[in-house]
Design a protein around this motif. Sequence first.
Motif, PDB file in Angstrom:
ATOM      1  N   GLY A  91       9.587  -8.986   6.867  1.00  0.00           N
ATOM      2  CA  GLY A  91       9.563  -8.045   7.991  1.00  0.00           C
ATOM      3  C   GLY A  91       8.207  -7.393   8.210  1.00  0.00           C
ATOM      4  O   GLY A  91       8.071  -6.493   9.037  1.00  0.00           O
ATOM      5  N   GLU A  92       7.206  -7.814   7.456  1.00  0.00           N
ATOM      6  CA  GLU A  92       5.841  -7.328   7.643  1.00  0.00           C
ATOM      7  C   GLU A  92       4.884  -8.382   7.117  1.00  0.00           C
ATOM      8  O   GLU A  92       5.274  -9.267   6.363  1.00  0.00           O
ATOM      9  CB  GLU A  92       5.621  -5.980   6.952  1.00  0.00           C
ATOM     10  CG  GLU A  92       5.792  -5.988   5.461  1.00  0.00           C
ATOM     11  CD  GLU A  92       5.693  -4.597   4.851  1.00  0.00           C
ATOM     12  OE1 GLU A  92       4.914  -3.770   5.335  1.00  0.00           O
ATOM     13  OE2 GLU A  92       6.414  -4.344   3.875  1.00  0.00           O
ATOM     14  N   SER A  93       3.636  -8.279   7.524  1.00  0.00           N
ATOM     15  CA  SER A  93       2.640  -9.272   7.118  1.00  0.00           C
ATOM     16  C   SER A  93       2.305  -9.124   5.641  1.00  0.00           C
ATOM     17  O   SER A  93       2.530  -8.064   5.043  1.00  0.00           O
ATOM     18  CB  SER A  93       1.367  -9.092   7.949  1.00  0.00           C
ATOM     19  OG  SER A  93       0.691  -7.905   7.539  1.00  0.00           O
ATOM     20  N   PRO A  94       1.732 -10.173   5.039  1.00  0.00           N
ATOM     21  CA  PRO A  94       1.305 -10.052   3.643  1.00  0.00           C
ATOM     22  C   PRO A  94       0.303  -8.907   3.433  1.00  0.00           C
ATOM     23  O   PRO A  94       0.385  -8.181   2.446  1.00  0.00           O
ATOM     24  CB  PRO A  94       0.654 -11.407   3.346  1.00  0.00           C
ATOM     25  CG  PRO A  94       1.280 -12.355   4.305  1.00  0.00           C
ATOM     26  CD  PRO A  94       1.549 -11.540   5.545  1.00  0.00           C
ATOM     27  N   THR A  95      -0.606  -8.732   4.363  1.00  0.00           N
ATOM     28  CA  THR A  95      -1.600  -7.656   4.245  1.00  0.00           C
ATOM     29  C   THR A  95      -0.937  -6.286   4.300  1.00  0.00           C
ATOM     30  O   THR A  95      -1.262  -5.393   3.512  1.00  0.00           O
ATOM     31  CB  THR A  95      -2.662  -7.793   5.355  1.00  0.00           C
ATOM     32  OG1 THR A  95      -3.255  -9.099   5.257  1.00  0.00           O
ATOM     33  CG2 THR A  95      -3.739  -6.740   5.232  1.00  0.00           C
ATOM     34  N   ALA A  96       0.007  -6.102   5.217  1.00  0.00           N
ATOM     35  CA  ALA A  96       0.720  -4.826   5.299  1.00  0.00           C
ATOM     36  C   ALA A  96       1.531  -4.579   4.035  1.00  0.00           C
ATOM     37  O   ALA A  96       1.579  -3.456   3.520  1.00  0.00           O
ATOM     38  CB  ALA A  96       1.630  -4.812   6.529  1.00  0.00           C
ATOM     39  N   TYR A  97       2.150  -5.620   3.511  1.00  0.00           N
ATOM     40  CA  TYR A  97       2.919  -5.474   2.279  1.00  0.00           C
ATOM     41  C   TYR A  97       2.005  -5.067   1.125  1.00  0.00           C
ATOM     42  O   TYR A  97       2.357  -4.201   0.320  1.00  0.00           O
ATOM     43  CB  TYR A  97       3.645  -6.784   1.950  1.00  0.00           C
ATOM     44  CG  TYR A  97       4.493  -6.688   0.712  1.00  0.00           C
ATOM     45  CD1 TYR A  97       5.745  -6.073   0.752  1.00  0.00           C
ATOM     46  CD2 TYR A  97       4.040  -7.169  -0.508  1.00  0.00           C
ATOM     47  CE1 TYR A  97       6.523  -5.951  -0.392  1.00  0.00           C
ATOM     48  CE2 TYR A  97       4.807  -7.060  -1.653  1.00  0.00           C
ATOM     49  CZ  TYR A  97       6.041  -6.448  -1.588  1.00  0.00           C
ATOM     50  OH  TYR A  97       6.799  -6.320  -2.729  1.00  0.00           O
ATOM     51  N   ARG A  98       0.822  -5.649   1.051  1.00  0.00           N
ATOM     52  CA  ARG A  98      -0.132  -5.319  -0.009  1.00  0.00           C
ATOM     53  C   ARG A  98      -0.553  -3.855   0.057  1.00  0.00           C
ATOM     54  O   ARG A  98      -0.784  -3.227  -0.971  1.00  0.00           O
ATOM     55  CB  ARG A  98      -1.349  -6.222   0.089  1.00  0.00           C
ATOM     56  CG  ARG A  98      -2.464  -5.801  -0.873  1.00  0.00           C
ATOM     57  CD  ARG A  98      -3.582  -6.785  -0.902  1.00  0.00           C
ATOM     58  NE  ARG A  98      -3.343  -7.642  -2.044  1.00  0.00           N
ATOM     59  CZ  ARG A  98      -3.997  -8.749  -2.295  1.00  0.00           C
ATOM     60  NH1 ARG A  98      -4.940  -9.168  -1.482  1.00  0.00           N
ATOM     61  NH2 ARG A  98      -3.744  -9.456  -3.365  1.00  0.00           N
ATOM     62  N   ARG A  99      -0.633  -3.291   1.245  1.00  0.00           N
ATOM     63  CA  ARG A  99      -1.062  -1.894   1.414  1.00  0.00           C
ATOM     64  C   ARG A  99      -0.094  -0.895   0.780  1.00  0.00           C
ATOM     65  O   ARG A  99      -0.438   0.260   0.608  1.00  0.00           O
ATOM     66  CB  ARG A  99      -1.220  -1.563   2.890  1.00  0.00           C
ATOM     67  CG  ARG A  99      -2.466  -2.138   3.489  1.00  0.00           C
ATOM     68  CD  ARG A  99      -2.729  -1.595   4.886  1.00  0.00           C
ATOM     69  NE  ARG A  99      -3.522  -2.555   5.611  1.00  0.00           N
ATOM     70  CZ  ARG A  99      -3.151  -3.191   6.717  1.00  0.00           C
ATOM     71  NH1 ARG A  99      -1.988  -2.934   7.270  1.00  0.00           N
ATOM     72  NH2 ARG A  99      -3.936  -4.062   7.288  1.00  0.00           N
ATOM     73  N   ARG A 100       1.096  -1.340   0.428  1.00  0.00           N
ATOM     74  CA  ARG A 100       2.049  -0.436  -0.245  1.00  0.00           C
ATOM     75  C   ARG A 100       1.551  -0.012  -1.615  1.00  0.00           C
ATOM     76  O   ARG A 100       2.063   0.932  -2.193  1.00  0.00           O
ATOM     77  CB  ARG A 100       3.402  -1.127  -0.416  1.00  0.00           C
ATOM     78  CG  ARG A 100       4.128  -1.387   0.860  1.00  0.00           C
ATOM     79  CD  ARG A 100       5.471  -1.954   0.520  1.00  0.00           C
ATOM     80  NE  ARG A 100       6.218  -2.375   1.668  1.00  0.00           N
ATOM     81  CZ  ARG A 100       7.464  -2.785   1.594  1.00  0.00           C
ATOM     82  NH1 ARG A 100       8.083  -2.828   0.428  1.00  0.00           N
ATOM     83  NH2 ARG A 100       8.102  -3.161   2.672  1.00  0.00           N
ATOM     84  N   GLY A 101       0.577  -0.727  -2.154  1.00  0.00           N
ATOM     85  CA  GLY A 101       0.016  -0.373  -3.452  1.00  0.00           C
ATOM     86  C   GLY A 101       0.646  -1.153  -4.578  1.00  0.00           C
ATOM     87  O   GLY A 101       1.508  -2.004  -4.369  1.00  0.00           O
ATOM     88  N   PRO A 102       0.218  -0.841  -5.801  1.00  0.00           N
ATOM     89  CA  PRO A 102       0.705  -1.595  -6.962  1.00  0.00           C
ATOM     90  C   PRO A 102       2.197  -1.387  -7.210  1.00  0.00           C
ATOM     91  O   PRO A 102       2.774  -0.372  -6.818  1.00  0.00           O
ATOM     92  CB  PRO A 102      -0.125  -1.067  -8.124  1.00  0.00           C
ATOM     93  CG  PRO A 102      -0.752   0.182  -7.650  1.00  0.00           C
ATOM     94  CD  PRO A 102      -0.744   0.179  -6.160  1.00  0.00           C
ATOM     95  N   LEU A 103       2.781  -2.360  -7.880  1.00  0.00           N
ATOM     96  CA  LEU A 103       4.198  -2.264  -8.241  1.00  0.00           C
ATOM     97  C   LEU A 103       4.398  -1.132  -9.237  1.00  0.00           C
ATOM     98  O   LEU A 103       3.527  -0.850 -10.050  1.00  0.00           O
ATOM     99  CB  LEU A 103       4.678  -3.582  -8.854  1.00  0.00           C
ATOM    100  CG  LEU A 103       4.811  -4.747  -7.895  1.00  0.00           C
ATOM    101  CD1 LEU A 103       5.060  -6.040  -8.670  1.00  0.00           C
ATOM    102  CD2 LEU A 103       5.939  -4.507  -6.915  1.00  0.00           C
ATOM    103  N   PRO A 104       5.551  -0.480  -9.207  1.00  0.00           N
ATOM    104  CA  PRO A 104       5.831   0.597 -10.158  1.00  0.00           C
ATOM    105  C   PRO A 104       5.907   0.058 -11.589  1.00  0.00           C
ATOM    106  O   PRO A 104       6.195  -1.116 -11.807  1.00  0.00           O
ATOM    107  CB  PRO A 104       7.193   1.136  -9.706  1.00  0.00           C
ATOM    108  CG  PRO A 104       7.797   0.051  -8.905  1.00  0.00           C
ATOM    109  CD  PRO A 104       6.662  -0.726  -8.308  1.00  0.00           C
TER     110      PRO A 104
END
Length: 121
Positions: A91-104
């Motif tokens: 539901g979003e681009s790979p770049t937008a997904y990456r902007r969420r930051g590191p995994l918890p």
Amino acid sequence: MLAARDVMDRSYAEELDIPSLASVAHVSASHFIRQFRAVFGETPHRYLQRRRVERAMFLLRSGDLSVTEICFEVGFSSLGTFSRTFSAIIGESPTAYRRRGPLPQVPSCFAMRWARPSEHG
């Protein structure tokens, strides 16, 4: 069917074709596609795409590889196809997904299950 799915899970980044997967399941190619969908609720192609996107999700938020490098690392042969498939599933681009930051910092099995893309969005 389970043996073929296991091959897809282990070798998702490799070029996998229906005839070779069908031979693992000991059925014809057309029967394999029908049976796989009946058993797992999606076509082998869609399952493989989802599996590749799932791995890409982890790499996008946990490493320093570029989106292009991740695209090829998980088995896509074109950045356009990767981006289009990723966006359709997540539901979003790979770049937008990456902007969420590191995994918890939780056990990876929990994080991956929580973030696992589903057929229902």
